[in-house]
Motif scaffolding. Structure first.
Motif, mmCIF file in Angstrom:
data_model
loop_
_atom_site.group_PDB
_atom_site.id
_atom_site.type_symbol
_atom_site.label_atom_id
_atom_site.label_comp_id
_atom_site.label_asym_id
_atom_site.label_seq_id
_atom_site.Cartn_x
_atom_site.Cartn_y
_atom_site.Cartn_z
ATOM 1 N N MET A 34 34.629 -33.645 -45.257
ATOM 2 C CA MET A 34 33.461 -33.025 -44.632
ATOM 3 C C MET A 34 32.683 -34.069 -43.850
ATOM 4 N N THR A 35 32.321 -33.737 -42.618
ATOM 5 C CA THR A 35 31.476 -34.610 -41.805
ATOM 6 C C THR A 35 30.096 -33.971 -41.735
ATOM 7 N N VAL A 36 29.108 -34.704 -42.242
ATOM 8 C CA VAL A 36 27.757 -34.158 -42.350
ATOM 9 C C VAL A 36 26.761 -35.311 -42.393
ATOM 10 N N SER A 37 25.565 -35.071 -41.892
ATOM 11 C CA SER A 37 24.531 -36.113 -41.908
ATOM 12 C C SER A 37 23.820 -36.146 -43.262
ATOM 13 N N ILE A 38 23.229 -37.271 -43.541
ATOM 14 C CA ILE A 38 22.418 -37.413 -44.760
ATOM 15 C C ILE A 38 21.250 -36.429 -44.719
ATOM 16 N N ALA A 39 20.657 -36.233 -43.543
ATOM 17 C CA ALA A 39 19.529 -35.297 -43.411
ATOM 18 C C ALA A 39 19.961 -33.872 -43.778
ATOM 19 N N GLN A 40 21.154 -33.468 -43.327
ATOM 20 C CA GLN A 40 21.649 -32.131 -43.660
ATOM 21 C C GLN A 40 21.908 -32.011 -45.168
ATOM 22 N N LEU A 41 22.496 -33.043 -45.758
ATOM 23 C CA LEU A 41 22.746 -33.017 -47.204
ATOM 24 C C LEU A 41 21.432 -32.969 -47.978
ATOM 25 N N ALA A 42 20.472 -33.779 -47.565
ATOM 26 C CA ALA A 42 19.171 -33.809 -48.239
ATOM 27 C C ALA A 42 18.503 -32.436 -48.177
ATOM 28 N N SER A 43 18.563 -31.806 -47.026
ATOM 29 C CA SER A 43 17.981 -30.474 -46.869
ATOM 30 C C SER A 43 18.689 -29.457 -47.765
ATOM 31 N N ALA A 44 20.009 -29.498 -47.786
ATOM 32 C CA ALA A 44 20.788 -28.551 -48.591
ATOM 33 C C ALA A 44 20.532 -28.726 -50.082
ATOM 34 N N LEU A 45 20.316 -29.966 -50.507
ATOM 35 C CA LEU A 45 20.125 -30.247 -51.938
ATOM 36 C C LEU A 45 18.653 -30.243 -52.346
ATOM 37 N N GLY A 46 17.755 -30.206 -51.375
ATOM 38 C CA GLY A 46 16.327 -30.249 -51.684
ATOM 39 C C GLY A 46 15.905 -31.602 -52.230
ATOM 40 N N ARG A 47 16.512 -32.658 -51.712
ATOM 41 C CA ARG A 47 16.219 -34.031 -52.151
ATOM 42 C C ARG A 47 15.844 -34.878 -50.933
ATOM 43 N N HIS A 48 15.256 -36.023 -51.190
ATOM 44 C CA HIS A 48 14.911 -36.973 -50.132
ATOM 45 C C HIS A 48 16.195 -37.623 -49.621
ATOM 46 N N LYS A 49 16.202 -38.016 -48.332
ATOM 47 C CA LYS A 49 17.394 -38.640 -47.743
ATOM 48 C C LYS A 49 17.827 -39.890 -48.503
ATOM 49 N N ARG A 50 16.882 -40.694 -48.946
ATOM 50 C CA ARG A 50 17.215 -41.925 -49.674
ATOM 51 C C ARG A 50 17.884 -41.591 -51.012
ATOM 52 N N THR A 51 17.449 -40.532 -51.671
ATOM 53 C CA THR A 51 18.042 -40.106 -52.944
ATOM 54 C C THR A 51 19.494 -39.683 -52.731
ATOM 55 N N VAL A 52 19.743 -38.971 -51.640
ATOM 56 C CA VAL A 52 21.110 -38.527 -51.331
ATOM 57 C C VAL A 52 21.990 -39.726 -50.967
ATOM 58 N N THR A 53 21.437 -40.672 -50.220
ATOM 59 C CA THR A 53 22.184 -41.887 -49.876
ATOM 60 C C THR A 53 22.585 -42.639 -51.147
#
Length: 95
Positions: A34-53
């Motif tokens: 899957m190719t996806v941005s950290i911002a998209q993942l953070a939004s989907a998971l309801g978490r901050h971008k740094r947490t997803v990173t």
């Protein structure tokens, strides 16, 4: 059931964000990729971008996924590609 989803559900992780990210990628990846941005993942998971990173780094360290960094022609970073390590059998990674 999708092989990736079945595989992700078997993995035991201490951190709920790590588990959520793994399951999200498994549910949405095509053939484990899957190719996806950290911002998209953070939004989907309801978490901050740094947490997803951090969660992605944890999963990569545990050999559950591989991150491939992508770059645009102008040198800026493009969304990462995540490759799930589906050949890993059931693992208990809880500390």
């Amino acid at each position: 059931m999708n092989t990736g989803i079945h595989w992700a559900r078997q993995i035991v992780l201490d951190d709920p964000t790590d588990k959520s990210l793994l399951q999200y990628l498994a549910e949405n990846a095509v053939d484990g990729v899957m190719t996806v941005s950290i911002a998209q993942l953070a939004s989907a998971l309801g978490r901050h971008k740094r947490t997803v990173t951090r969660a992605a780094a944890n999963l990569e360290e545990a050999n559950l996924l591989r991150r491939e960094r992508n770059w645009r022609q102008d040198g800026r970073q493009a969304p990462n590609t995540y490759v799930l390590t589906l050949n890993v059998s059931r693992i208990d990674l809880a500390s």
